[in-house]
Design a protein around this motif. Structure first.
Motif, PDB file in Angstrom:
ATOM      1  N   PRO A   1     122.921 145.358   6.506  1.00  0.00           N
ATOM      2  CA  PRO A   1     123.572 145.350   5.194  1.00  0.00           C
ATOM      3  C   PRO A   1     124.553 146.502   5.009  1.00  0.00           C
ATOM      4  O   PRO A   1     124.460 147.543   5.662  1.00  0.00           O
ATOM      5  CB  PRO A   1     122.399 145.498   4.231  1.00  0.00           C
ATOM      6  CG  PRO A   1     121.413 146.313   5.008  1.00  0.00           C
ATOM      7  CD  PRO A   1     121.553 145.837   6.434  1.00  0.00           C
ATOM      8  N   LEU A   2     125.467 146.270   4.091  1.00  0.00           N
ATOM      9  CA  LEU A   2     126.450 147.277   3.715  1.00  0.00           C
ATOM     10  C   LEU A   2     126.560 147.260   2.198  1.00  0.00           C
ATOM     11  O   LEU A   2     126.814 146.214   1.599  1.00  0.00           O
ATOM     12  CB  LEU A   2     127.802 146.945   4.351  1.00  0.00           C
ATOM     13  CG  LEU A   2     128.965 147.890   4.092  1.00  0.00           C
ATOM     14  CD1 LEU A   2     128.652 149.301   4.594  1.00  0.00           C
ATOM     15  CD2 LEU A   2     130.217 147.353   4.773  1.00  0.00           C
ATOM     16  N   ASN A   3     126.320 148.403   1.573  1.00  0.00           N
ATOM     17  CA  ASN A   3     126.393 148.518   0.120  1.00  0.00           C
ATOM     18  C   ASN A   3     127.737 149.140  -0.241  1.00  0.00           C
ATOM     19  O   ASN A   3     127.957 150.325  -0.013  1.00  0.00           O
ATOM     20  CB  ASN A   3     125.232 149.372  -0.399  1.00  0.00           C
ATOM     21  CG  ASN A   3     125.129 149.358  -1.907  1.00  0.00           C
ATOM     22  OD1 ASN A   3     126.108 149.152  -2.618  1.00  0.00           O
ATOM     23  ND2 ASN A   3     123.932 149.584  -2.413  1.00  0.00           N
ATOM     24  N   LEU A   4     128.642 148.355  -0.816  1.00  0.00           N
ATOM     25  CA  LEU A   4     129.964 148.825  -1.199  1.00  0.00           C
ATOM     26  C   LEU A   4     130.100 148.986  -2.712  1.00  0.00           C
ATOM     27  O   LEU A   4     131.202 149.011  -3.240  1.00  0.00           O
ATOM     28  CB  LEU A   4     131.038 147.844  -0.683  1.00  0.00           C
ATOM     29  CG  LEU A   4     131.097 147.668   0.827  1.00  0.00           C
ATOM     30  CD1 LEU A   4     132.165 146.652   1.199  1.00  0.00           C
ATOM     31  CD2 LEU A   4     131.358 148.992   1.517  1.00  0.00           C
ATOM     32  N   ALA A   5     128.979 149.079  -3.404  1.00  0.00           N
ATOM     33  CA  ALA A   5     128.996 149.215  -4.856  1.00  0.00           C
ATOM     34  C   ALA A   5     129.455 150.606  -5.271  1.00  0.00           C
ATOM     35  O   ALA A   5     129.200 151.591  -4.579  1.00  0.00           O
ATOM     36  CB  ALA A   5     127.602 148.946  -5.418  1.00  0.00           C
ATOM     37  N   ILE A   6     130.130 150.663  -6.416  1.00  0.00           N
ATOM     38  CA  ILE A   6     130.591 151.931  -6.981  1.00  0.00           C
ATOM     39  C   ILE A   6     130.208 151.958  -8.460  1.00  0.00           C
ATOM     40  O   ILE A   6     130.589 151.062  -9.227  1.00  0.00           O
ATOM     41  CB  ILE A   6     132.111 152.105  -6.829  1.00  0.00           C
ATOM     42  CG1 ILE A   6     132.473 152.227  -5.355  1.00  0.00           C
ATOM     43  CG2 ILE A   6     132.591 153.335  -7.596  1.00  0.00           C
ATOM     44  CD1 ILE A   6     133.950 152.392  -5.082  1.00  0.00           C
ATOM     45  N   GLY A   7     129.453 152.977  -8.838  1.00  0.00           N
ATOM     46  CA  GLY A   7     129.056 153.132 -10.221  1.00  0.00           C
ATOM     47  C   GLY A   7     130.256 153.168 -11.157  1.00  0.00           C
ATOM     48  O   GLY A   7     131.260 153.802 -10.855  1.00  0.00           O
ATOM     49  N   GLY A   8     130.147 152.469 -12.270  1.00  0.00           N
ATOM     50  CA  GLY A   8     131.215 152.429 -13.257  1.00  0.00           C
ATOM     51  C   GLY A   8     132.157 151.255 -13.078  1.00  0.00           C
ATOM     52  O   GLY A   8     132.973 150.970 -13.954  1.00  0.00           O
ATOM     53  N   ASP A   9     132.054 150.566 -11.945  1.00  0.00           N
ATOM     54  CA  ASP A   9     132.957 149.436 -11.715  1.00  0.00           C
ATOM     55  C   ASP A   9     132.751 148.347 -12.756  1.00  0.00           C
ATOM     56  O   ASP A   9     131.622 148.060 -13.167  1.00  0.00           O
ATOM     57  CB  ASP A   9     132.731 148.834 -10.329  1.00  0.00           C
ATOM     58  CG  ASP A   9     133.810 149.212  -9.335  1.00  0.00           C
ATOM     59  OD1 ASP A   9     134.682 150.035  -9.683  1.00  0.00           O
ATOM     60  OD2 ASP A   9     133.779 148.686  -8.217  1.00  0.00           O
ATOM     61  N   ARG A  10     133.873 147.762 -13.144  1.00  0.00           N
ATOM     62  CA  ARG A  10     133.876 146.577 -13.986  1.00  0.00           C
ATOM     63  C   ARG A  10     134.430 145.437 -13.141  1.00  0.00           C
ATOM     64  O   ARG A  10     134.878 145.653 -12.012  1.00  0.00           O
ATOM     65  CB  ARG A  10     134.711 146.829 -15.236  1.00  0.00           C
ATOM     66  CG  ARG A  10     134.063 147.918 -16.095  1.00  0.00           C
ATOM     67  CD  ARG A  10     134.861 148.434 -17.240  1.00  0.00           C
ATOM     68  NE  ARG A  10     135.795 147.521 -17.845  1.00  0.00           N
ATOM     69  CZ  ARG A  10     136.538 147.828 -18.899  1.00  0.00           C
ATOM     70  NH1 ARG A  10     136.446 149.014 -19.449  1.00  0.00           N
ATOM     71  NH2 ARG A  10     137.379 146.971 -19.400  1.00  0.00           N
ATOM     72  N   VAL A  11     134.403 144.239 -13.675  1.00  0.00           N
ATOM     73  CA  VAL A  11     134.856 143.081 -12.911  1.00  0.00           C
ATOM     74  C   VAL A  11     136.283 143.290 -12.413  1.00  0.00           C
ATOM     75  O   VAL A  11     136.588 143.055 -11.242  1.00  0.00           O
ATOM     76  CB  VAL A  11     134.740 141.789 -13.755  1.00  0.00           C
ATOM     77  CG1 VAL A  11     135.424 140.628 -13.070  1.00  0.00           C
ATOM     78  CG2 VAL A  11     133.280 141.467 -14.030  1.00  0.00           C
ATOM     79  N   GLN A  12     137.167 143.767 -13.285  1.00  0.00           N
ATOM     80  CA  GLN A  12     138.565 143.943 -12.883  1.00  0.00           C
ATOM     81  C   GLN A  12     138.722 145.053 -11.850  1.00  0.00           C
ATOM     82  O   GLN A  12     139.604 144.981 -10.989  1.00  0.00           O
ATOM     83  CB  GLN A  12     139.494 144.165 -14.084  1.00  0.00           C
ATOM     84  CG  GLN A  12     139.208 145.406 -14.880  1.00  0.00           C
ATOM     85  CD  GLN A  12     138.235 145.176 -16.026  1.00  0.00           C
ATOM     86  OE1 GLN A  12     137.354 144.331 -15.959  1.00  0.00           O
ATOM     87  NE2 GLN A  12     138.391 145.928 -17.101  1.00  0.00           N
ATOM     88  N   ASP A  13     137.877 146.081 -11.893  1.00  0.00           N
ATOM     89  CA  ASP A  13     137.931 147.153 -10.885  1.00  0.00           C
ATOM     90  C   ASP A  13     137.564 146.603  -9.508  1.00  0.00           C
ATOM     91  O   ASP A  13     138.244 146.874  -8.515  1.00  0.00           O
ATOM     92  CB  ASP A  13     136.967 148.289 -11.237  1.00  0.00           C
ATOM     93  CG  ASP A  13     137.263 148.920 -12.582  1.00  0.00           C
ATOM     94  OD1 ASP A  13     138.451 149.012 -12.952  1.00  0.00           O
ATOM     95  OD2 ASP A  13     136.302 149.325 -13.267  1.00  0.00           O
ATOM     96  N   LEU A  14     136.484 145.845  -9.463  1.00  0.00           N
ATOM     97  CA  LEU A  14     136.057 145.256  -8.199  1.00  0.00           C
ATOM     98  C   LEU A  14     137.126 144.289  -7.690  1.00  0.00           C
ATOM     99  O   LEU A  14     137.448 144.271  -6.501  1.00  0.00           O
ATOM    100  CB  LEU A  14     134.718 144.543  -8.360  1.00  0.00           C
ATOM    101  CG  LEU A  14     134.180 143.858  -7.113  1.00  0.00           C
ATOM    102  CD1 LEU A  14     134.029 144.828  -5.956  1.00  0.00           C
ATOM    103  CD2 LEU A  14     132.866 143.172  -7.429  1.00  0.00           C
TER     104      LEU A  14
END
Length: 115
Positions: free
Chosen positions: A61-74
């Motif tokens: 697995p690879l976790n590419l999540a970033i705290g604070g992201d919103r749909v448009q940021d992702l």
């Protein structure tokens, strides 16, 4: 911090053996790290990381999540930010984002439409 995480994620995404990619906000990032405020450092969570690898390790697995992201940021990171390397061809993408959109007063319909 977000730019640093994005650059690190783009470099890590070059791993062709990755079969499962998680995208999202601080809830998803929190499986491996804590401290998402932008003012506090992000701190590794060894117990969580062990649980992560026990549950998903066979999938590389690879976790590419970033705290604070919103749909448009992702969406921006996927389309223009170099988030996903061409070599990355996972079997599964797990996308968990939208909490920050709701927290900003946006309708769930707006977030779902952006996804």
């Amino acid at each position: 911090r977000s730019l640093h995480r994005q650059q690190a994620a783009a470099a890590a995404a070059a791993a062709p053996q990755t079969r499962l990619v998680f995208l999202g906000d601080s809830i998803t990032e929190g499986w491996l790290r804590s401290g998402f405020s932008g003012t506090a450092p992000s701190i590794p969570q060894p117990v969580n990381e062990q649980l992560w690898h026990d549950a998903f390790g066979l999938w590389s697995p690879l976790n590419l999540a970033i705290g604070g992201d919103r749909v448009q940021d992702l969406g921006w990171r996927l389309q223009r930010g170099g988030l996903l390397a061409r070599a990355l061809r996972p079997t599964i993408f797990a996308v968990m984002v939208g909490t920050n959109d709701l927290g900003a007063g946006e309708s769930w319909r707006g977030g779902a439409g952006g996804a």
